[in-house]
Structures are given as C-alpha cells and as structure tokens.
Design an enzyme around this catalytic site. Structure first.
Site, PDB file in Angstrom:
ATOM      1  N   GLN A  13       0.816  -1.229   0.000  1.00 21.60           N
ATOM      2  CA  GLN A  13       0.000   0.000   0.000  1.00 21.60           C
ATOM      3  C   GLN A  13       0.844   1.272   0.000  1.00 21.60           C
ATOM      4  OE1 GLN A  13      -3.803  -0.130   2.278  1.00 21.60           O
ATOM      5  NE2 GLN A  13      -2.524  -1.342   3.652  1.00 21.60           N
ATOM      6  N   ILE A  14       1.810   1.340   0.920  1.00 22.42           N
ATOM      7  CA  ILE A  14       2.632   2.562   0.979  1.00 22.42           C
ATOM      8  C   ILE A  14       3.441   2.696  -0.305  1.00 22.42           C
ATOM      9  CG2 ILE A  14       4.519   3.742   2.199  1.00 22.42           C
ATOM     10  CD1 ILE A  14       3.497   2.500   4.794  1.00 22.42           C
ATOM     11  N   ARG A  90       3.044  -8.175  12.023  1.00 22.62           N
ATOM     12  CA  ARG A  90       2.787  -9.089  13.132  1.00 22.62           C
ATOM     13  C   ARG A  90       1.558  -9.947  12.809  1.00 22.62           C
ATOM     14  NH1 ARG A  90       3.750  -8.699  19.105  1.00 22.62           N
ATOM     15  NH2 ARG A  90       4.823  -6.755  18.748  1.00 22.62           N
ATOM     16  N   ARG A  96       6.636 -10.660  20.256  1.00 23.64           N
ATOM     17  CA  ARG A  96       7.557  -9.631  19.780  1.00 23.64           C
ATOM     18  C   ARG A  96       8.869 -10.240  19.260  1.00 23.64           C
ATOM     19  NH1 ARG A  96      10.815  -5.055  22.919  1.00 23.64           N
ATOM     20  NH2 ARG A  96      11.570  -6.941  23.891  1.00 23.64           N
ATOM     21  N   ASN A 103      11.769 -10.074  10.949  1.00 26.85           N
ATOM     22  CA  ASN A 103      12.262  -8.879  10.260  1.00 26.85           C
ATOM     23  C   ASN A 103      13.782  -8.846  10.163  1.00 26.85           C
ATOM     24  OD1 ASN A 103      10.086  -7.078   9.222  1.00 26.85           O
ATOM     25  ND2 ASN A 103       9.286  -7.593  11.256  1.00 26.85           N
ATOM     26  N   VAL A 127      11.203   2.300   6.598  1.00 35.39           N
ATOM     27  CA  VAL A 127       9.818   2.617   6.957  1.00 35.39           C
ATOM     28  C   VAL A 127       9.163   1.396   7.612  1.00 35.39           C
ATOM     29  CG1 VAL A 127       7.562   3.301   6.027  1.00 35.39           C
ATOM     30  CG2 VAL A 127       9.650   4.294   5.078  1.00 35.39           C
ATOM     31  N   GLY A 128       9.499   0.220   7.120  1.00 35.31           N
ATOM     32  CA  GLY A 128       8.893  -1.022   7.612  1.00 35.31           C
ATOM     33  C   GLY A 128       9.167  -1.234   9.092  1.00 35.31           C
ATOM     34  N   ASP A 157       5.346  10.762  12.665  1.00 38.68           N
ATOM     35  CA  ASP A 157       4.995  11.133  14.046  1.00 38.68           C
ATOM     36  C   ASP A 157       5.136  12.640  14.237  1.00 38.68           C
ATOM     37  OD1 ASP A 157       4.761   8.315  14.870  1.00 38.68           O
ATOM     38  OD2 ASP A 157       6.901   8.292  14.460  1.00 38.68           O
ATOM     39  N   HIS A 185       9.928   4.660  17.064  1.00 41.69           N
ATOM     40  CA  HIS A 185       8.664   4.833  16.348  1.00 41.69           C
ATOM     41  C   HIS A 185       7.705   3.765  16.870  1.00 41.69           C
ATOM     42  CE1 HIS A 185       5.624   5.224  13.303  1.00 41.69           C
ATOM     43  NE2 HIS A 185       5.771   3.952  12.998  1.00 41.69           N
TER      44      HIS A 185
HETATM   45  P1  NAI Z   1       1.657  -3.764   2.919  1.00 39.52           P
HETATM   46  O1  NAI Z   1       1.459  -5.076   3.600  1.00 39.52           O
HETATM   47  O2  NAI Z   1       0.565  -3.183   2.094  1.00 39.52           O
HETATM   48  O3  NAI Z   1       2.949  -3.891   1.967  1.00 39.52           O
HETATM   49  C1  NAI Z   1       4.132  -4.478   2.338  1.00 39.52           C
HETATM   50  C2  NAI Z   1       4.768  -5.062   1.094  1.00 39.52           C
HETATM   51  O4  NAI Z   1       6.086  -5.484   1.442  1.00 39.52           O
HETATM   52  C3  NAI Z   1       4.036  -6.290   0.554  1.00 39.52           C
HETATM   53  O5  NAI Z   1       3.747  -6.092  -0.821  1.00 39.52           O
HETATM   54  C4  NAI Z   1       5.032  -7.416   0.756  1.00 39.52           C
HETATM   55  O6  NAI Z   1       4.965  -8.397  -0.279  1.00 39.52           O
HETATM   56  C5  NAI Z   1       6.348  -6.659   0.729  1.00 39.52           C
HETATM   57  N1  NAI Z   1       7.476  -7.351   1.347  1.00 39.52           N
HETATM   58  C6  NAI Z   1       7.474  -8.147   2.439  1.00 39.52           C
HETATM   59  N2  NAI Z   1       8.701  -8.645   2.660  1.00 39.52           N
HETATM   60  C7  NAI Z   1       9.504  -8.140   1.705  1.00 39.52           C
HETATM   61  C8  NAI Z   1      10.879  -8.304   1.395  1.00 39.52           C
HETATM   62  N3  NAI Z   1      11.657  -9.104   2.106  1.00 39.52           N
HETATM   63  N4  NAI Z   1      11.377  -7.630   0.339  1.00 39.52           N
HETATM   64  C9  NAI Z   1      10.584  -6.853  -0.411  1.00 39.52           C
HETATM   65  N5  NAI Z   1       9.282  -6.669  -0.179  1.00 39.52           N
HETATM   66  C10 NAI Z   1       8.740  -7.309   0.866  1.00 39.52           C
HETATM   67  O7  NAI Z   1       2.113  -2.763   4.042  1.00 39.52           O
HETATM   68  P2  NAI Z   1       2.180  -1.154   3.997  1.00 39.52           P
HETATM   69  O8  NAI Z   1       0.888  -0.590   4.460  1.00 39.52           O
HETATM   70  O9  NAI Z   1       2.714  -0.728   2.691  1.00 39.52           O
HETATM   71  O10 NAI Z   1       3.246  -0.882   5.175  1.00 39.52           O
HETATM   72  C11 NAI Z   1       4.595  -1.255   5.014  1.00 39.52           C
HETATM   73  C12 NAI Z   1       5.337  -1.118   6.328  1.00 39.52           C
HETATM   74  O11 NAI Z   1       5.408   0.226   6.747  1.00 39.52           O
HETATM   75  C13 NAI Z   1       4.711  -1.877   7.510  1.00 39.52           C
HETATM   76  O12 NAI Z   1       5.765  -2.538   8.217  1.00 39.52           O
HETATM   77  C14 NAI Z   1       4.118  -0.777   8.349  1.00 39.52           C
HETATM   78  O13 NAI Z   1       4.030  -1.159   9.706  1.00 39.52           O
HETATM   79  C15 NAI Z   1       5.137   0.304   8.143  1.00 39.52           C
HETATM   80  N6  NAI Z   1       4.706   1.669   8.475  1.00 39.52           N
HETATM   81  C16 NAI Z   1       5.643   2.496   9.027  1.00 39.52           C
HETATM   82  C17 NAI Z   1       5.345   3.792   9.336  1.00 39.52           C
HETATM   83  C18 NAI Z   1       6.385   4.693   9.938  1.00 39.52           C
HETATM   84  O14 NAI Z   1       6.034   5.829  10.262  1.00 39.52           O
HETATM   85  N7  NAI Z   1       7.630   4.295  10.119  1.00 39.52           N
HETATM   86  C19 NAI Z   1       3.988   4.334   9.092  1.00 39.52           C
HETATM   87  C20 NAI Z   1       3.080   3.412   8.470  1.00 39.52           C
HETATM   88  C21 NAI Z   1       3.442   2.122   8.176  1.00 39.52           C
END
Ligand code: NAI
Length: 329
Positions: A13-14, A90, A96, A103, A127-128, A157, A185
């Site tokens: 999504q992001i 998660r 945890r 990760n 970001v992840g 934040d 974070h």
């Molecule tokens: P999402 O689930 O829509 O997308 C994550 C994507 O990462 C998926 O397409 C998945 O196939 C892919 N992925 C997983 N493992 C991978 C790898 N080893 N290599 C490459 N791609 C991989 O999640 P979304 O909504 O895009 O969020 C992504 C991350 O950002 C989450 O961990 C979320 O918690 C985090 N996040 C962090 C924020 C911050 O402020 N630091 C704010 C909002 C979200």
C-alpha cells in the site's frame, strides 16, 4: 544525473502511494530524472508489476526506467536511495521476539545486499516496522557503509504532532516548528513541545492560553493522540495510514538529500547524544547539512522529558538485546 531509487515492498500500500509521488518529482524536484527499482518477494511481484504498468501510463517525464525484481542483488544495484518499506507484519499469536526475528531475516540480508550492490553514497530510509530496529539490523549487516546512512522514519509522528498543535491553536501547520520526536517509532515515542514554536513564539505558552494546564494536556491528550494516531486511522478508515506515511517518507528523504535548515526528526544512529546509548537508531532533532543529518545538540532536557526519553530508549535497548539474543546482530 539520474538518481536510482530502490523501493522494497513496492507492491504494498505505501509503495503504491509513494511511487507516483516520486515519479511526479515530489522527492527530488521537477528537474531530477529518476530510475526506479521495485523489490518485492515473489507473492508481491504481480502487484509491483501492475504498479509499473501504471507508472508507464502516468507518462511521467522524469521517470527514465522501472525495473521489477525479487532479487536483492538486482533490486539494490546502483541504488542512490533505498526506501525499505517491505516488512513482515505481526501475525496472529506472533510474539515480539518472533516479529523481530522475522524482520531480522529480511533486513539483515537487505543490508548485506546494499553493501554489495548499492552506489557508494547510498542513503537508506527504513519505513517497515519495527523501523528503528530494522534500520539497526540493516546497518549492522552492511559492511563498509557508514551507520549514518541508515535512518528510520519518524517524520510521520512529527507531522502528526505538528498537525495536532496546529489544530488545537487554529493556526496553519506551517507555523508550527521544532516539534521533536524522541526515541522509538512506537507507542513509547516522546513527542516533545519544549522547543516548539508557533509563528516564532513558544508553542507551550500559546497552548497554555488555549488548553490551560499544558502539562496535563500533553499527558492526557496530545501524547496519546500522536502515539495512537496509527490506531485511530485504522479505526476510522478501516485501513492503516498509507498516504500520510508515504508523504512523510517523501518529506524525510527530500530534506535529507536537499538539506533543511529547519529542525525535523529522524531515527539516526546515536554517538551517545543526549545519553542515548551509542549505536542505537533513535529519533532525535536533526538538521540536514550537505546531505547528512546532524543531531541538534545542546538542548536542555527537563526531568519530565528525561524520563519519557529514557523509557523509549529502554525499549530500543530491549529490542537490540532481543535481536542479539537471537544471534542476529
Ligand atoms: P503492505 O502489507 O501493504 O505492503 C508491504 C509489502 O512489502 C508487501 O507487498 C510485501 O509483499 C512486501 N514485502 C514483504 N517482505 C519483503 C521483502 N523481504 N522484500 C521486499 N518486499 C517485501 O504494508 P504497507 O501498508 O505498505 O506498510 C509497510 C510497512 O510500513 C509496515 O511494516 C508498516 O508497519 C510500516 N509503516 C511504518 C510507518 C512509519 O512511520 N515508520 C507508518 C506506516 C506504516
């Protein structure tokens, strides 16, 4: 010169929200061509390939090339900027420790691939989640790349905190400056208004005329609202923060690369500043000079703030210990 940008989790999504902002020139400016490398896991390749088709159809003049891959060696090849968005969420019943281990299994190899294949000046933004510790793991696995090039996103934040202050005071958000996010974070983060200004005046003074007891307001309203905003968005929208996370990522990377005299907040490696143990990736007030983040030093930290910073840093230490205990650091 064309900038090569690697985005992991590009099928998520992001990623979907970020790609079009980058291609439109929001990251580096309207005159800087970009080459995108979209790195996914096999299950995410279809979504990333679909996004690549739409990028073509956007007819973005700045976008020179898009490559989709599940091979980190290809994905990070020549990367000037790496945006590590893909992470393991998660799952039900996941402790945890399991989350950190899963990760570490992603960010360790990605750090190694960055060291082996990225451009020598690569800058990495994680970001992840858990973003700070994922950045720590990636940095530790990237032999030869200075730890200063690995950062964790806490700009969302900060943006949330600035927006809350602006809303409370009914002022434009641009007038709210020098809001600091300290620590992790996570729910333990400390959004600190002690240095914040509103149109050049003390934000705390302005707030006290609006909310009365400004310490109580911070404890009961402001801090929980900022730290819990992700959950609030999920509750109201039925889905997590996506566009605001992508926007904050753009803000973070743009300021890092292009420079920012204004303070902002970012998770950067500690050299012991403000008593944060060396090596942790913790959020600090920072300024970007000549393409590198500098921690703003010399701020006075009161007792109340100290306890909150220490609590968040303790969580970062716990996370580091847990990853070490797994033999992954
Ligand atoms: P999402 O689930 O829509 O997308 C994550 C994507 O990462 C998926 O397409 C998945 O196939 C892919 N992925 C997983 N493992 C991978 C790898 N080893 N290599 C490459 N791609 C991989 O999640 P979304 O909504 O895009 O969020 C992504 C991350 O950002 C989450 O961990 C979320 O918690 C985090 N996040 C962090 C924020 C911050 O402020 N630091 C704010 C909002 C979200």
């Amino acid at each position: 010169m064309t900038t090569t940008i690697t985005l992991t989790g590009a099928g998520g999504q992001i990623g979907y929200a970020l790609l079009f902002r980058i291609a439109a020139g929001d990251l580096l400016g309207p005159d800087e061509p970009v080459r995108l490398r979209l790195l996914e896991i096999p299950q995410g390749l279809g979504a990333a390939e679909g996004a690549a088709l739409e990028l073509q159809d956007g007819a973005f003049g700045l976008l020179e090339h898009v490559e989709v891959t599940d091979d980190p060696a290809v994905g990070f090849d020549g990367a000037d900027l790496a945006l590590l968005v893909g992470a393991r969420p998660r799952g039900p019943g996941m402790e945890r420790g399991d989350l950190l281990a899963a990760n570490a299994g992603i960010f360790g190899p990605q750090g190694a691939a960055i060291a082996a294949h990225a451009a020598s000046g690569v800058r990495v933004t994680v970001v992840g989640n858990p973003a700070n510790t994922n950045a720590l793991i990636a940095a530790a696995s990237a032999d030869g790349v200075p730890a200063e090039r690995f950062t964790a996103l806490t700009r969302l934040d900060e943006n949330r905190a600035r927006a809350q202050v602006a809303q409370t005071l009914s002022v434009p958000v641009d007038e709210v400056r020098q809001v600091i996010i300290w620590g992790n974070h996570s729910a333990t983060q400390f959004p600190d208004l002690s240095q914040a200004t509103v149109a050049g005046q003390s934000a705390l003074d302005a707030l006290s005329t609006t909310v009365g007891d400004v310490r109580a307001w911070q404890e009961d309203s402001f801090i929980p609202r900022v730290a819990g905003r992700g959950a609030e968005v999920i509750q109201v929208r039925g889905s997590s923060s996506v566009a605001s996370a992508a926007s904050a990522t753009i803000d973070h990377v743009r300021d890092w690369v292009l420079g920012s005299e204004e303070w902002t907040s970012a998770g950067v490696v500690s050299h012991g500043e403000y008593g944060v143990p060396e090596g942790l990736i913790s959020s600090f007030p920072v300024r970007s000079e000549n393409g590198s983040w500098q921690i703003v030093e010399g701020l006075e930290i009161g007792e109340w703030a100290r306890a909150r910073i220490d609590a968040s840093v303790a969580e970062l230490l716990d996370e580091r210990e847990a990853v070490r205990a797994l033999g992954m650091l």
